[in-house]
Design a protein around this motif. Structure first.
Motif, PDB file in Angstrom:
ATOM      1  N   LEU A 154      18.366 -16.749  -5.522  1.00 46.98           N
ATOM      2  CA  LEU A 154      19.799 -16.669  -5.845  1.00 46.98           C
ATOM      3  C   LEU A 154      20.686 -17.318  -4.785  1.00 46.98           C
ATOM      4  O   LEU A 154      21.876 -17.543  -5.025  1.00 46.98           O
ATOM      5  CB  LEU A 154      20.214 -15.207  -6.028  1.00 46.98           C
ATOM      6  CG  LEU A 154      19.820 -14.579  -7.369  1.00 46.98           C
ATOM      7  CD1 LEU A 154      20.023 -13.080  -7.347  1.00 46.98           C
ATOM      8  CD2 LEU A 154      20.661 -15.197  -8.487  1.00 46.98           C
TER       9      LEU A 154
ATOM     10  N   PRO B 198      20.728 -17.985 -12.808  1.00 51.12           N
ATOM     11  CA  PRO B 198      19.833 -17.540 -11.732  1.00 51.12           C
ATOM     12  C   PRO B 198      19.609 -16.025 -11.703  1.00 51.12           C
ATOM     13  O   PRO B 198      18.493 -15.578 -11.439  1.00 51.12           O
ATOM     14  CB  PRO B 198      20.539 -18.016 -10.459  1.00 51.12           C
ATOM     15  CG  PRO B 198      21.381 -19.167 -10.895  1.00 51.12           C
ATOM     16  CD  PRO B 198      21.800 -18.855 -12.297  1.00 51.12           C
TER      17      PRO B 198
ATOM     18  N   PRO C 298      28.021 -20.557 -13.387  1.00 55.12           N
ATOM     19  CA  PRO C 298      26.681 -21.039 -13.019  1.00 55.12           C
ATOM     20  C   PRO C 298      25.782 -20.015 -12.338  1.00 55.12           C
ATOM     21  O   PRO C 298      24.580 -20.234 -12.256  1.00 55.12           O
ATOM     22  CB  PRO C 298      26.982 -22.213 -12.065  1.00 55.12           C
ATOM     23  CG  PRO C 298      28.365 -22.004 -11.593  1.00 55.12           C
ATOM     24  CD  PRO C 298      29.091 -21.293 -12.694  1.00 55.12           C
ATOM     25  N   LEU C 299      26.330 -18.897 -11.872  1.00 55.76           N
ATOM     26  CA  LEU C 299      25.455 -17.919 -11.206  1.00 55.76           C
ATOM     27  C   LEU C 299      24.685 -17.035 -12.186  1.00 55.76           C
ATOM     28  O   LEU C 299      23.743 -16.349 -11.798  1.00 55.76           O
ATOM     29  CB  LEU C 299      26.276 -17.028 -10.268  1.00 55.76           C
ATOM     30  CG  LEU C 299      26.662 -17.667  -8.935  1.00 55.76           C
ATOM     31  CD1 LEU C 299      27.679 -16.822  -8.203  1.00 55.76           C
ATOM     32  CD2 LEU C 299      25.415 -17.839  -8.064  1.00 55.76           C
TER      33      LEU C 299
ATOM     34  N   PRO D  57      22.177 -21.056  -5.682  1.00 57.82           N
ATOM     35  CA  PRO D  57      23.320 -21.038  -6.611  1.00 57.82           C
ATOM     36  C   PRO D  57      24.611 -20.510  -5.985  1.00 57.82           C
ATOM     37  O   PRO D  57      25.688 -21.041  -6.275  1.00 57.82           O
ATOM     38  CB  PRO D  57      22.835 -20.124  -7.742  1.00 57.82           C
ATOM     39  CG  PRO D  57      21.341 -20.204  -7.690  1.00 57.82           C
ATOM     40  CD  PRO D  57      20.991 -20.404  -6.254  1.00 57.82           C
ATOM     41  N   PHE D  58      24.529 -19.512  -5.126  1.00 52.64           N
ATOM     42  CA  PHE D  58      25.747 -19.024  -4.467  1.00 52.64           C
ATOM     43  C   PHE D  58      26.351 -20.101  -3.560  1.00 52.64           C
ATOM     44  O   PHE D  58      27.562 -20.310  -3.536  1.00 52.64           O
ATOM     45  CB  PHE D  58      25.462 -17.755  -3.641  1.00 52.64           C
ATOM     46  CG  PHE D  58      25.660 -16.473  -4.406  1.00 52.64           C
ATOM     47  CD1 PHE D  58      26.925 -15.936  -4.570  1.00 52.64           C
ATOM     48  CD2 PHE D  58      24.586 -15.804  -4.966  1.00 52.64           C
ATOM     49  CE1 PHE D  58      27.121 -14.753  -5.282  1.00 52.64           C
ATOM     50  CE2 PHE D  58      24.760 -14.626  -5.683  1.00 52.64           C
ATOM     51  CZ  PHE D  58      26.033 -14.097  -5.844  1.00 52.64           C
TER      52      PHE D  58
ATOM     53  N   GLU E  79      27.957 -22.672  -5.695  1.00 49.78           N
ATOM     54  CA  GLU E  79      29.198 -22.168  -6.292  1.00 49.78           C
ATOM     55  C   GLU E  79      30.312 -22.111  -5.248  1.00 49.78           C
ATOM     56  O   GLU E  79      31.491 -21.992  -5.591  1.00 49.78           O
ATOM     57  CB  GLU E  79      28.936 -20.786  -6.905  1.00 49.78           C
ATOM     58  CG  GLU E  79      30.075 -20.141  -7.675  1.00 49.78           C
ATOM     59  CD  GLU E  79      30.392 -20.796  -9.003  1.00 49.78           C
ATOM     60  OE1 GLU E  79      30.398 -22.035  -9.045  1.00 49.78           O
ATOM     61  OE2 GLU E  79      30.657 -20.079  -9.994  1.00 49.78           O
TER      62      GLU E  79
END
Lengths: 270, 270
Positions: free
Chosen positions: A151, B154, B150-151, A154-155, A158
């Motif tokens: 994860l 995941p 987008p998170l 993706p963070f 973002e």
């Protein structure tokens, strides 16, 4: 057709996406006179969740692209690609191929007080056991606690690198290693340098952070010095950034990872 | 070399990864007598963050693969691919090509009390403005609030579909639309059906959820009936799952999305 490789030739750097630009940033800090050709395989990113065979095939194509651009060395700025493909790349190509993993392990073990190591990275990197193996080979007495942390990328992408949800995710990911009293945390992914401020606040002085981008750049510098391959040419060094897929999102991310603006991105077809 | 397409031929379904298996699951619920060939482009997943050109090129290759396997219709079980590639696929191939987007829009507007619509999806889907455009064309009076989230993929892939961090992420993503008083939330991504239990708890009865997997399956059923193409053959229908990259992680995810076990996954080369 190919020009001979000399000390004036550029360094080649590739990654599955734009995360490897944290390595380019570290290289430019340490080696400001070097030209760099960067390839980000943004059409097929991420590699971390894919199988070893596929990761090796993609890495071979990436390296071939850089070699055809006359680079004097190839830096694999992707932990997943390093973990799965470094030996086959080194056996296949004539230029030196340097991965992010070895330098990270060296930096980890350089501190003699290091006894309990946590490792975080993508599923592919952790599943390869490459970090675990390298550390255990050199220091069989060290306690190793590794965890895939899918994860986090993706963070970072973002831009939520200081979000309460990220803290909650990190707490859950890191709890088993903190319970075991780790003194060192290896950031086994080129995206993770952007998490350093938050991790420092969460972990305080107790846990040393080893980031693979800056340790890799130091290793490249030593290697060029040793082989008399530092660029001594006058004139501004070049930075060429190739992406296999070009989107506004990738370009914005690239700027964040590189920490500065850059010229036009070029499209690469593999 | 190709066998003629008949009512006994299988349905073809493709997605950038294994998320499209939520559509296969919905198809098997509604059309238990149909054979299905599924292609997941797991070597190049995700499509959502890539450029329109690249998404179109990948989608053409995926459809070609299914057509060469003799399918009687192609379901694009990927919102990003539908948003960017559906017209070119429909113009290129002779078999009917059905996307997830149109049925989702129809289901959204089927409720005459619908006045304020929230849409969530990947960056590629939201950036394409395909949902926004389709809805606005039919009902220009409707308020539309769309956001790339987008998170969420995941989190679903990590299996953390009930984690406090996910709730915090969802609260932040949904706040602007809830502030605007949406009455309907379109789940514009085939991963999101797995978030329905949490979303129902968070949103209660106030907000109707439209999920693109089940609405798409209903549309496929109606289309087959209309064209006399329902499979009437006796004998067990087949499910063939092809992936362009095969990893344990993809297989585990596939089982979660499909909601049941399945035979051996086959490797596809595009």
């Amino acid at each position: 057709m190919s020009t001979p490789v000399t000390a004036s030739s550029p360094l080649g750097v590739f990654d599955s996406g734009v995360g490897g630009l944290t390595v380019v940033r570290a290289l430019r800090d340490l080696l400001p006179n070097e030209s760099i050709v960067y390839l980000g395989d943004t059409a097929r990113v991420p590699y971390g969740s894919k199988s070893p065979d596929t990761i090796r095939r993609f890495s071979m194509e990436d390296t071939q692209f850089l070699v055809s651009h006359g680079v004097k060395a190839v830096v694999v700025a992707c932990n997943t690609a390093t973990a799965h493909a470094l030996p086959v790349l080194q056996a296949t190509f004539r230029v030196p191929v340097i991965g992010v993993l070895g330098p990270g392990v060296e930096a980890t073990l350089a501190d003699p007080s290091c006894e309990r190591v946590g490792i975080i990275g993508t599923a592919g990197t952790i599943r390869s056991h490459a970090y675990q193996h390298e550390i255990a080979m050199r220091r069989p007495d060290i306690l190793i606690e590794a965890r895939a942390t899918p994860l986090l990328v993706p963070f970072v992408e973002e831009g939520w690198t200081d979000h309460p949800a990220l803290k909650s995710v990190l707490r859950e990911y890191l709890k088993p290693m903190l319970d075991k009293g780790i003194d060192t945390l290896v950031l086994g992914c080129t995206h993770y340098p952007l998490l350093v401020p938050l991790l420092k606040r969460m972990l305080g002085q107790k846990v040393r952070l080893v980031d693979s981008a800056s340790t890799c750049a130091a290793h490249v510098k030593a290697s060029l010095e040793q082989n008399g391959m530092l660029r001594t040419t006058k004139g501004k060094p070049q930075l060429d950034i190739y992406l296999t897929d070009h989107s506004e999102q990738a370009e914005n991310l690239a700027k964040r990872f590189l920490g500065t603006d850059f010229g036009k991105v070029k499209k690469a077809s593999l």
